[in-house]
Scaffold this motif. Structure first.
Motif, short mmCIF file in Angstrom:
data_model
loop_
_atom_site.label_atom_id
_atom_site.label_comp_id
_atom_site.label_asym_id
_atom_site.label_seq_id
_atom_site.Cartn_x
_atom_site.Cartn_y
_atom_site.Cartn_z
N VAL A 96 1.15 -1.45 0.14
CA VAL A 96 0.09 -0.06 -0.08
C VAL A 96 1.06 1.36 0.09
O VAL A 96 1.97 1.10 0.64
N GLU A 97 0.68 2.37 -0.59
CA GLU A 97 0.91 3.74 -0.21
C GLU A 97 0.92 3.95 0.65
O GLU A 97 2.27 4.96 1.15
N THR A 98 -0.23 3.78 1.18
CA THR A 98 0.16 4.28 2.62
C THR A 98 -0.69 3.98 3.94
O THR A 98 -2.02 3.55 3.85
N ASP A 141 -9.61 1.44 -0.84
CA ASP A 141 -8.69 2.67 -1.14
C ASP A 141 -8.26 3.52 -0.36
O ASP A 141 -7.07 4.62 -1.21
N LYS A 144 -4.46 2.41 -0.49
CA LYS A 144 -4.29 2.57 -1.59
C LYS A 144 -3.03 2.10 -1.97
O LYS A 144 -1.82 1.83 -1.73
N LYS A 146 -1.35 -1.19 -3.91
CA LYS A 146 -0.43 -0.87 -5.56
C LYS A 146 -0.86 -2.40 -6.72
O LYS A 146 -1.47 -2.99 -5.74
N GLU A 147 -0.10 -1.78 -7.69
CA GLU A 147 -1.25 -2.83 -8.69
C GLU A 147 -0.59 -3.69 -8.55
O GLU A 147 -1.37 -4.57 -9.67
N TYR A 175 -12.57 -6.61 -3.03
CA TYR A 175 -13.68 -4.96 -3.74
C TYR A 175 -15.00 -5.34 -3.70
O TYR A 175 -15.62 -4.98 -4.60
#
Ligand SMILES: Nc1nc2c(c(=O)[nH]1)N[C@H]1C(S)=C(S)[C@@H](COP(=O)(O)O)O[C@H]1N2
Ligand SMILES: [Mo]
Length: 247
Positions: A96-98, A141, A144, A146-147, A175
């Motif tokens: 995750v970004e965050t 979400d 965030k 990651k792909e 999801y």
């Protein structure tokens, strides 16, 4: 996210490339095959995304039994419970970004979903309950994802027969709109036997895919390095329940 890439690729071929390349028989049959494949893949995905049945308030079971771990047998959990779980934190981590660390109040402050669904345990019992909590997609979400993440792993506070309970799902279930982080059952804070203060509801899967006493959510490419590598407590167990327990 190979599946997404393939779908996008097939869709792109269907949308644009056909007019130019479909002039020969070979190109035509390749195009038709891609079309068929795309349709089949789309149908399979739509089926996975369909909602589980939801019920009316009067359908709720008078008591929702507890199964597996009915509490967490540690002093820390006892102290947390006595304190209304004010110190409980849910980590959102991994790819995750965050990364997030959420309190129960943070979880309650997110947009909520309430759903009355039937829980089916592989051992042969069912119960209907009303669950409330934010959709997992909101948390993912916010963090965030990651792909490159392929799976979401859920970690729990309890240890059952000497192993830490955990579970995992793919991104379709992660999801899915009815996949929620539940903090209420039938309008009350989650009872201890049902996983207080937080448990997953993954409504398109059998009961063992709904981890209780939830402490962390982790985005990963693979779960081979976790536990015995089969993706969950019961999957690792000699009982050998399937990783995919879709209903
Ligand atoms: N942490 C944890 N989660 C768990 C279990 C468990 O033992 N520990 N049991 C699983 C099984 S097999 C079922 S059927 C459901 C039972 O949920 P309930 O106790 O609310 O009925 O939780 C699932 N999640
Ligand atoms: Mo179960």
């Amino acid at each position: 996210m190979k599946r997404r890439t393939l779908l996008t690729g097939a869709a792109a071929l269907g949308a644009g490339a056909c007019a130019k390349v479909a002039d020969t028989d070979t190109a035509r049959s390749v195009f038709d095959a891609a079309e068929d494949w795309h349709r089949a893949a789309h149908r399979a995905l739509a089926n996975r995304q369909a909602l589980a049945p939801e019920y009316a308030p009067e359908d709720r079971s008078p008591t929702f039994r507890g199964n597996g771990s009915l509490t967490v047998d540690t002093d820390e959990y006892r102290a947390d419970a006595a304190n209304g779980f004010a110190n409980w934190r849910l980590q959102v981590r991994g790819l995750v970004e965050t990364p997030l660390s959420l309190s129960i109040d943070d979880i309650r402050a997110l947009p909520q979903r309430t759903q009355i669904t039937r829980h089916d345990c592989v051992e042969g019992w069912s119960a209907i309950g009303e669950w409330t909590g934010p959709q997992l997609s909101h948390l993912l979400d916010a963090a965030k994802v990651k792909e490159e993440a392929n799976f979401i792993v859920f970690y729990c506070a309890d240890n059952l027969y000497g192993a830490d309970y955990y579970e995992s799902v793919d991104m379709v279930d992660a999801y899915h709109p009815q996949t929620i982080v539940a903090h209420e059952l039938n309008g009350e804070p989650l009872p201890e036997k049902n996983g207080a203060p937080l448990r997953m509801r993954v409504e398109r899967q059998l009961g063992y895919k709904h981890p209780k006493f939830l402490t962390a959510i982790e985005a990963v490419t693979s779960f081979e390095h976790i536990g015995e590598g089969m993706g969950g407590f019961w999957e690792d167990n000699p009982a050998g329940y399937q990783w995919y327990a879709g209903i």
